[in-house]
Design a protein around this motif. Structure first.
Motif, PDB file in Angstrom:
ATOM      1  N   TRP A   1       0.864  -0.828   0.022  1.00  0.00           N
ATOM      2  CA  TRP A   1       0.270  -0.140  -0.220  1.00  0.00           C
ATOM      3  C   TRP A   1       1.141   1.076   0.260  1.00  0.00           C
ATOM      4  O   TRP A   1       2.044   1.189   0.808  1.00  0.00           O
ATOM      5  CB  TRP A   1      -1.297  -0.101   1.199  1.00  0.00           C
ATOM      6  N   LEU A   2       0.349   1.967  -0.995  1.00  0.00           N
ATOM      7  CA  LEU A   2       1.356   3.019  -0.475  1.00  0.00           C
ATOM      8  C   LEU A   2       0.355   4.494  -0.698  1.00  0.00           C
ATOM      9  O   LEU A   2      -0.453   4.773  -1.639  1.00  0.00           O
ATOM     10  CB  LEU A   2       1.848   3.066  -3.332  1.00  0.00           C
ATOM     11  N   PHE A   3       0.593   5.508   0.078  1.00  0.00           N
ATOM     12  CA  PHE A   3       0.529   6.566   0.571  1.00  0.00           C
ATOM     13  C   PHE A   3       1.191   7.462   0.726  1.00  0.00           C
ATOM     14  O   PHE A   3       2.275   7.791   0.752  1.00  0.00           O
ATOM     15  CB  PHE A   3      -0.358   6.152   2.296  1.00  0.00           C
ATOM     16  N   GLY A   4       0.574   9.012   0.527  1.00  0.00           N
ATOM     17  CA  GLY A   4       0.545  10.381   0.176  1.00  0.00           C
ATOM     18  C   GLY A   4       0.966  11.104   1.346  1.00  0.00           C
ATOM     19  O   GLY A   4       0.371  10.878   2.109  1.00  0.00           O
ATOM     20  N   HIS A   5       1.876  12.296   0.895  1.00  0.00           N
ATOM     21  CA  HIS A   5       1.706  13.366   2.330  1.00  0.00           C
ATOM     22  C   HIS A   5       0.513  14.186   2.126  1.00  0.00           C
ATOM     23  O   HIS A   5      -0.327  13.782   1.090  1.00  0.00           O
ATOM     24  CB  HIS A   5       2.367  14.191   0.967  1.00  0.00           C
ATOM     25  N   GLU A   6       0.093  14.635   3.107  1.00  0.00           N
ATOM     26  CA  GLU A   6      -1.316  14.864   3.652  1.00  0.00           C
ATOM     27  C   GLU A   6      -2.328  15.781   2.725  1.00  0.00           C
ATOM     28  O   GLU A   6      -3.327  15.968   2.248  1.00  0.00           O
ATOM     29  CB  GLU A   6      -1.281  15.518   4.832  1.00  0.00           C
ATOM     30  N   GLY A   7      -1.509  16.496   1.849  1.00  0.00           N
ATOM     31  CA  GLY A   7      -2.211  17.853   1.430  1.00  0.00           C
ATOM     32  C   GLY A   7      -1.853  17.589   0.149  1.00  0.00           C
ATOM     33  O   GLY A   7      -2.924  17.196  -0.772  1.00  0.00           O
ATOM     34  N   GLN A   8      -0.377  16.899  -0.122  1.00  0.00           N
ATOM     35  CA  GLN A   8      -0.300  16.589  -2.012  1.00  0.00           C
ATOM     36  C   GLN A   8      -0.256  14.937  -2.155  1.00  0.00           C
ATOM     37  O   GLN A   8      -0.583  14.678  -4.354  1.00  0.00           O
ATOM     38  CB  GLN A   8       1.546  17.486  -2.392  1.00  0.00           C
ATOM     39  N   GLY A   9      -0.784  14.387  -1.146  1.00  0.00           N
ATOM     40  CA  GLY A   9      -1.272  12.694  -1.578  1.00  0.00           C
ATOM     41  C   GLY A   9       0.577  12.417  -2.056  1.00  0.00           C
ATOM     42  O   GLY A   9       1.562  12.922  -2.046  1.00  0.00           O
ATOM     43  N   VAL A  10       0.195  11.332  -2.762  1.00  0.00           N
ATOM     44  CA  VAL A  10       1.383  10.478  -3.606  1.00  0.00           C
ATOM     45  C   VAL A  10       2.492  11.161  -5.053  1.00  0.00           C
ATOM     46  O   VAL A  10       1.579  11.646  -5.902  1.00  0.00           O
ATOM     47  CB  VAL A  10       1.104   9.139  -4.180  1.00  0.00           C
ATOM     48  N   ALA A  11       3.696  11.128  -4.722  1.00  0.00           N
ATOM     49  CA  ALA A  11       4.457  12.097  -5.835  1.00  0.00           C
ATOM     50  C   ALA A  11       3.509  11.473  -6.666  1.00  0.00           C
ATOM     51  O   ALA A  11       3.881  10.166  -7.037  1.00  0.00           O
ATOM     52  CB  ALA A  11       5.839  11.775  -5.238  1.00  0.00           C
ATOM     53  N   ASP A  12       4.102  11.958  -8.902  1.00  0.00           N
ATOM     54  CA  ASP A  12       4.101  11.603  -9.586  1.00  0.00           C
ATOM     55  C   ASP A  12       4.340  10.141 -10.171  1.00  0.00           C
ATOM     56  O   ASP A  12       4.593   9.358 -10.895  1.00  0.00           O
ATOM     57  CB  ASP A  12       3.840  12.863 -10.325  1.00  0.00           C
ATOM     58  N   ASP A  13       5.775  11.066  -9.701  1.00  0.00           N
ATOM     59  CA  ASP A  13       6.869   9.367 -10.108  1.00  0.00           C
ATOM     60  C   ASP A  13       6.146   8.168  -9.642  1.00  0.00           C
ATOM     61  O   ASP A  13       6.287   7.081 -10.188  1.00  0.00           O
ATOM     62  CB  ASP A  13       8.790   9.848  -9.851  1.00  0.00           C
ATOM     63  N   LEU A  14       5.601   8.263  -8.662  1.00  0.00           N
ATOM     64  CA  LEU A  14       5.368   6.928  -7.513  1.00  0.00           C
ATOM     65  C   LEU A  14       4.440   6.193  -7.969  1.00  0.00           C
ATOM     66  O   LEU A  14       3.818   5.281  -8.606  1.00  0.00           O
ATOM     67  CB  LEU A  14       5.838   6.831  -5.874  1.00  0.00           C
ATOM     68  N   LEU A  15       3.695   6.983  -8.455  1.00  0.00           N
ATOM     69  CA  LEU A  15       1.774   6.836  -8.839  1.00  0.00           C
ATOM     70  C   LEU A  15       2.076   6.062 -10.507  1.00  0.00           C
ATOM     71  O   LEU A  15       1.624   5.218 -10.463  1.00  0.00           O
ATOM     72  CB  LEU A  15       0.572   8.418  -9.437  1.00  0.00           C
ATOM     73  N   ALA A  16       3.693   6.719 -11.070  1.00  0.00           N
ATOM     74  CA  ALA A  16       3.196   5.971 -12.659  1.00  0.00           C
ATOM     75  C   ALA A  16       4.070   4.219 -12.294  1.00  0.00           C
ATOM     76  O   ALA A  16       4.025   3.741 -13.446  1.00  0.00           O
ATOM     77  CB  ALA A  16       4.719   7.053 -12.791  1.00  0.00           C
ATOM     78  N   LEU A  17       4.999   4.568 -11.465  1.00  0.00           N
ATOM     79  CA  LEU A  17       5.238   3.683 -11.209  1.00  0.00           C
ATOM     80  C   LEU A  17       4.025   1.929 -10.434  1.00  0.00           C
ATOM     81  O   LEU A  17       4.474   0.948 -10.878  1.00  0.00           O
ATOM     82  CB  LEU A  17       6.453   3.314 -10.539  1.00  0.00           C
ATOM     83  N   ALA A  18       3.169   2.611  -9.784  1.00  0.00           N
ATOM     84  CA  ALA A  18       2.412   1.536  -9.369  1.00  0.00           C
ATOM     85  C   ALA A  18       1.992   0.685 -10.243  1.00  0.00           C
ATOM     86  O   ALA A  18       1.259   1.350 -11.849  1.00  0.00           O
ATOM     87  CB  ALA A  18       1.485   2.210  -8.554  1.00  0.00           C
ATOM     88  N   SER A  19       1.162  -0.307  -9.502  1.00  0.00           N
ATOM     89  CA  SER A  19       0.578  -1.475 -10.637  1.00  0.00           C
ATOM     90  C   SER A  19      -0.756  -0.739 -10.513  1.00  0.00           C
ATOM     91  O   SER A  19      -1.272  -1.242 -11.463  1.00  0.00           O
ATOM     92  CB  SER A  19       0.711  -2.409  -9.810  1.00  0.00           C
ATOM     93  N   ASP A  20      -1.132  -0.467  -9.508  1.00  0.00           N
ATOM     94  CA  ASP A  20      -3.104  -0.046 -10.063  1.00  0.00           C
ATOM     95  C   ASP A  20      -2.738   1.842  -8.519  1.00  0.00           C
ATOM     96  O   ASP A  20      -2.270   1.599  -8.205  1.00  0.00           O
ATOM     97  CB  ASP A  20      -3.565  -0.144  -9.627  1.00  0.00           C
ATOM     98  N   GLN A  21      -3.997   2.547  -9.641  1.00  0.00           N
ATOM     99  CA  GLN A  21      -3.881   3.175  -8.738  1.00  0.00           C
ATOM    100  C   GLN A  21      -5.394   3.442  -7.813  1.00  0.00           C
ATOM    101  O   GLN A  21      -6.722   2.849  -8.971  1.00  0.00           O
ATOM    102  CB  GLN A  21      -4.451   4.915  -9.384  1.00  0.00           C
ATOM    103  N   VAL A  22      -6.128   3.223  -6.643  1.00  0.00           N
ATOM    104  CA  VAL A  22      -7.257   3.510  -6.032  1.00  0.00           C
ATOM    105  C   VAL A  22      -7.929   4.619  -5.207  1.00  0.00           C
ATOM    106  O   VAL A  22      -7.249   4.991  -4.928  1.00  0.00           O
ATOM    107  CB  VAL A  22      -7.038   1.953  -5.450  1.00  0.00           C
ATOM    108  N   VAL A  23      -9.418   4.453  -5.337  1.00  0.00           N
ATOM    109  CA  VAL A  23      -9.681   4.994  -4.507  1.00  0.00           C
ATOM    110  C   VAL A  23     -10.729   4.531  -3.564  1.00  0.00           C
ATOM    111  O   VAL A  23     -11.077   3.754  -3.378  1.00  0.00           O
ATOM    112  CB  VAL A  23     -10.408   6.437  -5.101  1.00  0.00           C
TER     113      VAL A  23
END
Length: 265
Positions: free
Chosen positions: A210-232
């Motif tokens: 599970w990848l969680f990001g900064h309280e205001g900005q969320g997960v950094a864009d470079d890490l989002l691009a590497l993730a297997s999936d993005q979920v809400v």
């Protein structure tokens, strides 16, 4: 048990630095566990501390007395401080008056992610970090990887919020999360308010990170691009998003629910 009554005492000076500075804690590789619950948890799960420090006014407390007896039997040095000196160390308001001095664990980061894990990207609020550690431990997720921008896990506020989870999970700090995600042998799921795939539509019966990001900005864009999936996590009402610690808890326990439903079916 010895008594230290001077602020100029070398041990007291060391404790004062550790109590007030994350930089000092990182440099020394040590931290303070403040309060009965953390001290009891450490004794139960990790064993004897380096030292036990107790306020003179707390010595008559039965819980404190029991802890002091256990550590003295383990040949741990115990030091009593006048209440005023102890309060200058403690960050716990209305605390009972006992703390442990411990080494903070250092671990080499495993080469490849294979077990369910938590990745924290630049989370800066100690309360959120501690709450995530506590939820992870409760859900059976025992590996936590923190980027260099994430709050120091062994700070007093994180320790208090985690309520003993530090002694159950394996914590890795100053981790290159991009390299970890890139080489992972399991799916890496990043939470994002802009994702279209719902958490409850995922099959979580296999290990995931599970990848969680900064309280205001969320997960950094470079890490989002590497993730297997993005979920809400779907939610109702006018609130834009969940607090990151609440989001993490929902994710962990949905994974636990799915795995337990397989075991009972």
């Amino acid at each position: 048990m010895r008594t230290v009554s001077s602020r100029e005492n070398p041990l007291y000076k060391e404790l004062k630095q550790l109590a007030g500075s994350s930089q000092a804690r990182r440099k020394a590789g040590r931290t303070l566990l403040d309060g009965v619950h953390l001290c009891e948890s450490y004794l139960q799960l990790r064993g004897a501390p380096l030292q036990c420090i107790v306020a003179e006014g707390a010595l008559a407390n039965p819980e404190v007395g029991a802890i002091v007896q256990r550590v003295e039997q383990a040949r741990v040095h115990c030091t009593a401080l006048p209440d005023a000196l102890y309060k200058a160390l403690s960050q716990v308001e209305h605390g009972v008056g006992i703390m442990f001095l411990i080494d903070t664990p250092t671990r080499a980061v495993p080469g490849v992610l294979r077990a369910s894990a938590v990745l924290l990207d630049n989370l800066q609020d100690p309360g959120n970090v501690g709450s995530i550690l506590r939820s992870a431990a409760a859900a059976g997720v025992t590996q936590v990887y923190c980027s260099s921008g994430t709050a120091f896990c062994w700070s007093p506020k994180v320790l208090r919020a985690a309520m003993g989870a530090h002694f159950v999970v394996e914590i890795y700090e100053n981790v290159d999360l991009a390299a970890l995600v890139r080489d992972a042998a399991i799916a890496v799921l990043a939470t994002s308010g802009y994702a279209t795939r719902r958490l409850y539509d995922l099959d979580l019966r296999q290990p995931v990170a599970w990848l969680f990001g900064h309280e205001g900005q969320g997960v950094a864009d470079d890490l989002l691009a590497l993730a297997s999936d993005q979920v809400v996590i779907p939610h109702l009402g006018q609130i834009e998003s969940l607090n990151v610690a609440a989001c993490a808890a929902v994710c962990f326990f949905e994974q636990l629910r799915q795995n337990q439903s397989v075991e009972t079916s």
